[in-house]
Scaffold this motif. Structure first.
Motif, PDB file in Angstrom:
ATOM      1  N   THR A 143      -2.526   1.201 -13.549  1.00  0.00           N
ATOM      2  CA  THR A 143      -1.994   1.980 -12.423  1.00  0.00           C
ATOM      3  C   THR A 143      -1.896   1.111 -11.177  1.00  0.00           C
ATOM      4  N   MET A 144      -2.860   0.204 -10.997  1.00  0.00           N
ATOM      5  CA  MET A 144      -2.784  -0.706  -9.853  1.00  0.00           C
ATOM      6  C   MET A 144      -1.540  -1.581  -9.957  1.00  0.00           C
ATOM      7  N   GLU A 145      -1.228  -2.040 -11.168  1.00  0.00           N
ATOM      8  CA  GLU A 145      -0.030  -2.856 -11.356  1.00  0.00           C
ATOM      9  C   GLU A 145       1.242  -2.055 -11.083  1.00  0.00           C
ATOM     10  N   LEU A 146       1.239  -0.776 -11.429  1.00  0.00           N
ATOM     11  CA  LEU A 146       2.403   0.069 -11.125  1.00  0.00           C
ATOM     12  C   LEU A 146       2.589   0.219  -9.619  1.00  0.00           C
ATOM     13  N   TRP A 147       1.496   0.432  -8.902  1.00  0.00           N
ATOM     14  CA  TRP A 147       1.605   0.540  -7.442  1.00  0.00           C
ATOM     15  C   TRP A 147       2.036  -0.793  -6.834  1.00  0.00           C
ATOM     16  N   LEU A 148       1.542  -1.903  -7.386  1.00  0.00           N
ATOM     17  CA  LEU A 148       1.987  -3.210  -6.906  1.00  0.00           C
ATOM     18  C   LEU A 148       3.491  -3.383  -7.115  1.00  0.00           C
ATOM     19  N   LYS A 149       3.975  -2.897  -8.237  1.00  0.00           N
ATOM     20  CA  LYS A 149       5.418  -2.976  -8.502  1.00  0.00           C
ATOM     21  C   LYS A 149       6.205  -2.224  -7.439  1.00  0.00           C
ATOM     22  N   LEU A 150       5.718  -1.050  -7.061  1.00  0.00           N
ATOM     23  CA  LEU A 150       6.414  -0.264  -6.041  1.00  0.00           C
ATOM     24  C   LEU A 150       6.297  -0.916  -4.667  1.00  0.00           C
ATOM     25  N   VAL A 151       5.135  -1.463  -4.340  1.00  0.00           N
ATOM     26  CA  VAL A 151       4.974  -2.148  -3.051  1.00  0.00           C
ATOM     27  C   VAL A 151       5.921  -3.342  -2.973  1.00  0.00           C
ATOM     28  N   LEU A 152       6.034  -4.106  -4.066  1.00  0.00           N
ATOM     29  CA  LEU A 152       6.973  -5.229  -4.090  1.00  0.00           C
ATOM     30  C   LEU A 152       8.405  -4.760  -3.870  1.00  0.00           C
ATOM     31  N   ARG A 200      10.561  -5.839  -0.518  1.00  0.00           N
ATOM     32  CA  ARG A 200      11.863  -6.522  -0.573  1.00  0.00           C
ATOM     33  C   ARG A 200      12.901  -5.755   0.257  1.00  0.00           C
ATOM     34  N   LEU A 201      12.863  -4.436   0.163  1.00  0.00           N
ATOM     35  CA  LEU A 201      13.782  -3.618   0.961  1.00  0.00           C
ATOM     36  C   LEU A 201      13.518  -3.808   2.454  1.00  0.00           C
ATOM     37  N   ALA A 202      12.241  -3.860   2.824  1.00  0.00           N
ATOM     38  CA  ALA A 202      11.892  -4.040   4.237  1.00  0.00           C
ATOM     39  C   ALA A 202      12.384  -5.394   4.745  1.00  0.00           C
ATOM     40  N   ALA A 260      14.863  -7.171   3.572  1.00  0.00           N
ATOM     41  CA  ALA A 260      16.330  -7.130   3.650  1.00  0.00           C
ATOM     42  C   ALA A 260      16.792  -6.359   4.877  1.00  0.00           C
ATOM     43  N   ALA A 261      16.096  -5.275   5.205  1.00  0.00           N
ATOM     44  CA  ALA A 261      16.459  -4.477   6.380  1.00  0.00           C
ATOM     45  C   ALA A 261      16.234  -5.271   7.663  1.00  0.00           C
ATOM     46  N   ILE A 262      15.130  -6.002   7.738  1.00  0.00           N
ATOM     47  CA  ILE A 262      14.859  -6.825   8.918  1.00  0.00           C
ATOM     48  C   ILE A 262      15.919  -7.917   9.037  1.00  0.00           C
ATOM     49  N   LYS A 263      16.269  -8.515   7.923  1.00  0.00           N
ATOM     50  CA  LYS A 263      17.294  -9.562   7.928  1.00  0.00           C
ATOM     51  C   LYS A 263      18.630  -9.020   8.413  1.00  0.00           C
ATOM     52  N   ALA A 264      18.894  -7.741   8.132  1.00  0.00           N
ATOM     53  CA  ALA A 264      20.158  -7.108   8.531  1.00  0.00           C
ATOM     54  C   ALA A 264      20.059  -6.414   9.885  1.00  0.00           C
ATOM     55  N   ASP A 265      18.948  -6.611  10.600  1.00  0.00           N
ATOM     56  CA  ASP A 265      18.719  -5.970  11.903  1.00  0.00           C
ATOM     57  C   ASP A 265      18.720  -4.444  11.814  1.00  0.00           C
ATOM     58  N   ASP A 266      18.367  -3.923  10.667  1.00  0.00           N
ATOM     59  CA  ASP A 266      18.295  -2.477  10.449  1.00  0.00           C
ATOM     60  C   ASP A 266      16.833  -2.045  10.564  1.00  0.00           C
ATOM     61  N   LEU A 267      16.335  -1.972  11.784  1.00  0.00           N
ATOM     62  CA  LEU A 267      14.904  -1.750  11.987  1.00  0.00           C
ATOM     63  C   LEU A 267      14.482  -0.326  11.677  1.00  0.00           C
ATOM     64  N   ASP A 268      15.385   0.634  11.794  1.00  0.00           N
ATOM     65  CA  ASP A 268      15.034   2.016  11.460  1.00  0.00           C
ATOM     66  C   ASP A 268      14.615   2.129  10.001  1.00  0.00           C
ATOM     67  N   HIS A 269      15.417   1.539   9.111  1.00  0.00           N
ATOM     68  CA  HIS A 269      15.071   1.594   7.697  1.00  0.00           C
ATOM     69  C   HIS A 269      13.846   0.731   7.385  1.00  0.00           C
ATOM     70  N   LEU A 271      11.276   0.278   9.350  1.00  0.00           N
ATOM     71  CA  LEU A 271      10.103   1.042   9.779  1.00  0.00           C
ATOM     72  C   LEU A 271       9.739   2.107   8.746  1.00  0.00           C
ATOM     73  N   LYS A 272      10.744   2.802   8.237  1.00  0.00           N
ATOM     74  CA  LYS A 272      10.493   3.844   7.236  1.00  0.00           C
ATOM     75  C   LYS A 272       9.876   3.240   5.970  1.00  0.00           C
ATOM     76  N   THR A 273      10.423   2.112   5.542  1.00  0.00           N
ATOM     77  CA  THR A 273       9.937   1.477   4.327  1.00  0.00           C
ATOM     78  C   THR A 273       8.513   0.964   4.498  1.00  0.00           C
ATOM     79  N   LEU A 274       8.216   0.383   5.655  1.00  0.00           N
ATOM     80  CA  LEU A 274       6.867  -0.113   5.926  1.00  0.00           C
ATOM     81  C   LEU A 274       5.860   1.032   5.968  1.00  0.00           C
TER      82      LEU A 274
END
Length: 306
Positions: free
Chosen positions: A62-71, A75-77, A79-88, A90-93
């Motif tokens: 189960t810890m590995e499953l949660w690690l998979k989701l955190v990863l 990655r989404l966070a 990518a959002a920072i790289k695209a200057d999309d801080l709203d998304h 923040l939500k992802t973080l």
């Protein structure tokens, strides 16, 4: 009790009244097929006949499953920072922090494994160890703890080694954050914007100054300030997770060596000194209260603040 058959969207479907509810299902996608529960529930393969090994396996799976989701979310966070999309971002973080809190609490389950319980099957584990978790290593790389020598443990898994190498050679989440600061006009050194990403991050006075500017004028830099606090929370919870891991291990095996050959608790204690986002922490020491008229932070009479 009758089952009504019908076709919907070209798929054979069924309906039955159960407990006063009209329950429907079809011959296409079911709960079990969607979640692959048969594969999931058959993945617990003990290497001993000791009853407490099942807890150990499921806890780590189960810890590995949660690690998979955190990863996935990290990655989404990034990518959002790289695209200057801080709203998304923040939500992802926020979601990552929520997952982390759950992961921290989950150590309570493993802590029910007494030293006697664990010793009944520990010998069967041979050299298998959490040190070999490639997802944990990938998360550390993604957040910024770049240690190329740690790849050695994963040489026997070509796919994992290739994935880890790619993350090692790419900017971390913090690197993307510093690039964002540079795009916003902060004086981030060129050495911290384009460097050998495989190398461990070296703290910079200029980066610390940039964060101090953000935190000293939060209304002016509110989105960066909010993002920095979310990023800080990720490390805060990561360290709490590490601490609970260390204390759980100490409770179960004391000061014994780890199954993978590490010093066990002593090694986990060393990990508590690692920092992903160093300047976000060091900057706090330099902060003073904002002066609005006479202030204890900078005395109007030039005296020493008390």
């Amino acid at each position: 009790m009758t089952i009504r058959k019908f076709t919907e969207d070209g798929v054979e479907s069924f309906e039955a009244e159960i407990d006063g509810e009209k329950i429907q299902w079809d011959a296409g996608l079911s709960y079990a097929r969607h979640l692959q529960t048969e594969r999931l529930l058959s993945a617990q393969v003990p290497v001993s006949d000791k009853p407490d090994e099942m807890l150990f396996i499921i806890m780590h799976q189960t810890m590995e499953l949660w690690l998979k989701l955190v990863l996935h979310e990290a990655r989404l966070a990034a990518a959002a920072i790289k695209a200057d999309d801080l709203d998304h971002a923040l939500k992802t973080l926020d979601r990552i922090a929520t997952i982390q809190r759950h992961m921290i609490h989950s150590w309570e389950v493993l802590a029910t494994l007494t030293p006697h319980d664990f010793l009944t099957f520990r010998g069967f584990l041979r050299k298998a160890s959490g040190f070999q978790s490639h997802q944990y290593r990938e998360l550390e790389y993604l957040l910024g703890n770049k240690r190329e020598d740690l790849l050695l443990v994963h040489t026997d898994d070509r796919a994992a080694h290739a994935r880890l190498t790619a993350v090692l050679n790419a900017p971390s989440l913090y690197d993307e954050l510093l690039r964002l600061l540079a795009r916003r006009g902060f004086a981030i050194p060129a050495s911290h914007l384009d460097r050998d990403w495989r190398r461990p991050y070296e703290p910079s006075d200029a980066v610390e100054d940039a964060w101090l500017t953000v935190y000293s004028a939060v209304e002016t830099h509110w989105d960066l300030y909010a993002l920095a606090e979310k990023i800080t929370a990720i490390e805060y919870y990561f360290q709490e997770w590490r601490f609970k891991h260390m204390k759980t291990v100490a409770r179960v095996i004391g000061q014994k060596m780890g199954t993978g050959g590490s010093s066990g608790v002593a090694y986990l204690v060393k990990a508590l000194n690692l920092s992903f986002f160093p300047e976000l922490w060091s900057m706090r020491t330099r902060m003073v209260a904002p002066r609005e008229g006479p202030s204890y932070a900078t005395p109007a009479d030039g005296g020493v603040a008390g």
